[in-house]
Design an enzyme around this catalytic site. Structure first.
Site, PDB file in Angstrom:
ATOM      1  N   CYS A  78      -5.952  31.272 -20.939  1.00 49.46           N
ATOM      2  CA  CYS A  78      -5.377  32.540 -20.474  1.00 49.46           C
ATOM      3  C   CYS A  78      -5.832  32.846 -19.044  1.00 49.46           C
ATOM      4  O   CYS A  78      -5.360  32.216 -18.108  1.00 49.46           O
ATOM      5  CB  CYS A  78      -5.695  33.668 -21.451  1.00 49.46           C
ATOM      6  SG  CYS A  78      -4.647  35.129 -21.231  1.00 49.46           S
ATOM      7  N   HIS A 181      -4.939  31.734 -26.441  1.00 47.46           N
ATOM      8  CA  HIS A 181      -6.355  31.866 -26.802  1.00 47.46           C
ATOM      9  C   HIS A 181      -6.649  31.041 -28.059  1.00 47.46           C
ATOM     10  O   HIS A 181      -6.589  31.565 -29.174  1.00 47.46           O
ATOM     11  CB  HIS A 181      -6.691  33.336 -27.089  1.00 47.46           C
ATOM     12  CG  HIS A 181      -6.654  34.237 -25.914  1.00 47.46           C
ATOM     13  ND1 HIS A 181      -7.776  34.578 -25.197  1.00 47.46           N
ATOM     14  CD2 HIS A 181      -5.622  34.880 -25.326  1.00 47.46           C
ATOM     15  CE1 HIS A 181      -7.442  35.405 -24.218  1.00 47.46           C
ATOM     16  NE2 HIS A 181      -6.137  35.600 -24.273  1.00 47.46           N
ATOM     17  N   GLU A 183      -9.453  30.177 -29.139  1.00 48.41           N
ATOM     18  CA  GLU A 183     -10.734  30.623 -29.713  1.00 48.41           C
ATOM     19  C   GLU A 183     -10.567  31.737 -30.732  1.00 48.41           C
ATOM     20  O   GLU A 183     -11.527  32.093 -31.427  1.00 48.41           O
ATOM     21  CB  GLU A 183     -11.680  31.070 -28.588  1.00 48.41           C
ATOM     22  CG  GLU A 183     -11.374  32.412 -27.948  1.00 48.41           C
ATOM     23  CD  GLU A 183     -10.262  32.379 -26.917  1.00 48.41           C
ATOM     24  OE1 GLU A 183     -10.031  33.407 -26.261  1.00 48.41           O
ATOM     25  OE2 GLU A 183      -9.611  31.320 -26.755  1.00 48.41           O
TER      26      GLU A 183
END
Length: 203
Positions: A78, A181, A183
């Site tokens: 991002c 993202h 994560e």
């Protein structure tokens, strides 16, 4: 294998946890001395202008560029994608990037926070089902230069497909970037992919 997460702002903890789940030694990086001791670096999502300004304030911008020029692998998600881009659209006049990937990125291209969405994307070279991808005020890649390779495109979005086909993952040598993202999903395949890139450089 010691992989750092640039810990100036953004999703630092989530990336550290994902790296540890992949078996890497994961450390937060805030100082040039810490940057010098790692084998690879993740630049997390957050606010790209803030991360850029803090990197300058912490005297990290020049060392970051130097380490990438030396061949250290880096993965930007991002805001991290924005910071790894050689060219940025819709950026403040004073925003600096680390650079390294031959691409043009448009900041906040998929819209504001309220326009956030999740989609599954197929990443070239990654086995298994499509990767779950969370897009939050996400950039997209307007142009991929000849030095870089597009790995994934988005299928749809809340606008009804208006932005379908936009490039959302790019690799150039030891540098990797995603609009989304990884994560935040619990699926660690993008982190495993990056860890394999780091292993290649330290053999």
């Amino acid at each position: 294998m010691r992989i750092g997460v640039l810990a100036l702002q953004g999703d630092v903890r989530e990336h550290l946890e994902a790296l540890r789940a992949c078996g890497a030694e994961a450390v937060a990086v805030r100082r040039p001395a810490e940057l010098a001791e790692i084998d690879g670096l993740i630049i997390p999502g957050g606010e790209s202008t803030t991360i850029s300004k803090l990197a300058v304030a912490f005297d990290l911008m020049a060392p970051l560029r130097a380490r990438l020029a030396e061949g250290m692998p880096a993965f930007g998600s991002c805001a991290g994608m924005v910071l790894l881009a050689d060219r940025i659209l819709d950026a403040p006049a004073d925003q600096q990037s680390i650079g390294g990937i031959d691409m043009t990125v448009r900041r906040n291209a998929f819209g504001r926070q309220v326009d956030s969405f999740e989609e599954h994307v197929r990443v070239d070279g990654m086995p298994g089902p499509p990767v779950p991808a969370v897009f939050i005020r996400a950039p997209w890649v307007e142009e991929v230069g000849p030095g870089a390779e597009a790995l994934a495109t988005v299928v749809g979005d809340p606008s009804g497909g208006r932005d379908a086909g936009r490039v959302v993952a790019v690799r150039q040598g030891a540098l990797l970037a995603t609009s989304f993202h990884p994560e935040l999903t619990g699926d660690h395949r993008m982190h495993e992919y990056f860890c394999s890139m780091v292993k290649e450089t330290i053999r």
